[in-house]
Design an enzyme around this catalytic site. Sequence first.
Site, short mmCIF file in Angstrom:
data_model
loop_
_atom_site.label_atom_id
_atom_site.label_comp_id
_atom_site.label_asym_id
_atom_site.label_seq_id
_atom_site.Cartn_x
_atom_site.Cartn_y
_atom_site.Cartn_z
N HIS A 100 0.85 -1.21 0.00
CA HIS A 100 0.00 0.00 0.00
C HIS A 100 0.87 1.24 0.00
O HIS A 100 1.98 1.24 0.53
CB HIS A 100 -0.96 0.01 1.19
CG HIS A 100 -0.28 -0.19 2.51
ND1 HIS A 100 0.12 -1.43 2.96
CD2 HIS A 100 0.09 0.69 3.45
CE1 HIS A 100 0.70 -1.30 4.14
NE2 HIS A 100 0.72 -0.02 4.46
N HIS A 102 0.90 5.20 1.09
CA HIS A 102 0.23 6.21 1.92
C HIS A 102 0.17 7.55 1.18
O HIS A 102 1.20 8.02 0.68
CB HIS A 102 1.01 6.44 3.21
CG HIS A 102 1.01 5.29 4.16
ND1 HIS A 102 0.11 5.19 5.21
CD2 HIS A 102 1.79 4.19 4.24
CE1 HIS A 102 0.36 4.09 5.90
NE2 HIS A 102 1.37 3.45 5.33
P1 5GP Z 1 1.84 0.46 7.35
O1 5GP Z 1 2.30 0.76 8.75
O2 5GP Z 1 1.74 -1.03 7.10
O3 5GP Z 1 2.62 1.19 6.29
O4 5GP Z 1 0.38 1.07 7.24
C1 5GP Z 1 -0.78 0.40 7.57
C2 5GP Z 1 -1.89 1.43 7.61
O5 5GP Z 1 -3.11 0.77 7.46
C3 5GP Z 1 -1.95 2.23 8.92
O6 5GP Z 1 -1.90 3.61 8.63
C4 5GP Z 1 -3.29 1.81 9.52
O7 5GP Z 1 -3.93 2.87 10.19
C5 5GP Z 1 -4.08 1.36 8.30
N1 5GP Z 1 -5.06 0.30 8.56
C6 5GP Z 1 -4.85 -0.85 9.24
N2 5GP Z 1 -5.97 -1.59 9.25
C7 5GP Z 1 -6.90 -0.89 8.54
C8 5GP Z 1 -8.26 -1.16 8.21
O8 5GP Z 1 -8.85 -2.18 8.56
N3 5GP Z 1 -8.90 -0.22 7.47
C9 5GP Z 1 -8.29 0.92 7.05
N4 5GP Z 1 -9.02 1.79 6.32
N5 5GP Z 1 -7.00 1.20 7.36
C10 5GP Z 1 -6.32 0.31 8.10
#
Ligand code: 5GP
Length: 138
Positions: A100, A102
């Site tokens: 993903h 951001h």
């Molecule tokens: P990472 O730390 O892996 O780069 O980012 C994961 C992101 O996914 C975090 O910003 C977290 O808030 C978001 N996130 C985790 N679970 C969910 C979910 O079930 N729904 C949504 N919309 N965002 C999520």
Amino acid sequence: MEENCIFCKIADGEIPSKTLYEDDMFRVILDINPASKGHALILTKKHFKNIYEMDNVTASEVFVLAKRMAKAMTEALGCNGFNIVQNNGEVAGQTVFHFHLHLIPRYTNDGIQLNMEGKEAKDYNLDDIQAIILQKMR
Ligand code: 5GP
Ligand code: ZN
């Protein structure tokens, strides 16, 4: 689709999300715990754990979409700047192991800390680092 992957389920529409955009390759959703107002995530529909696993077409298209989203979100939200962040591996802050990107709108004086502090390269020299990476880029 990977079993027990929450972003596979969200990308597929099996779990509902606040969707901002969808096509055959991507779904863009609002982050559930936003770092700033409008913080969104571009999810691939196909399961890639991280950037290392990703194919070239998806890798290029994701940035074309990021540019389009950044423009639309900036106009809609009136933000003053924009960060695009993508984490690979736990040590880099990845918590969901489905690729993903951001999209983080930034506002004047929003106080969000994403900055990396630069330090003097002491334990290695930049010529060596350049050489070992250049070898892999041949
Ligand atoms: P990472 O730390 O892996 O780069 O980012 C994961 C992101 O996914 C975090 O910003 C977290 O808030 C978001 N996130 C985790 N679970 C969910 C979910 O079930 N729904 C949504 N919309 N965002 C999520
Ligand atoms: Zn997945």
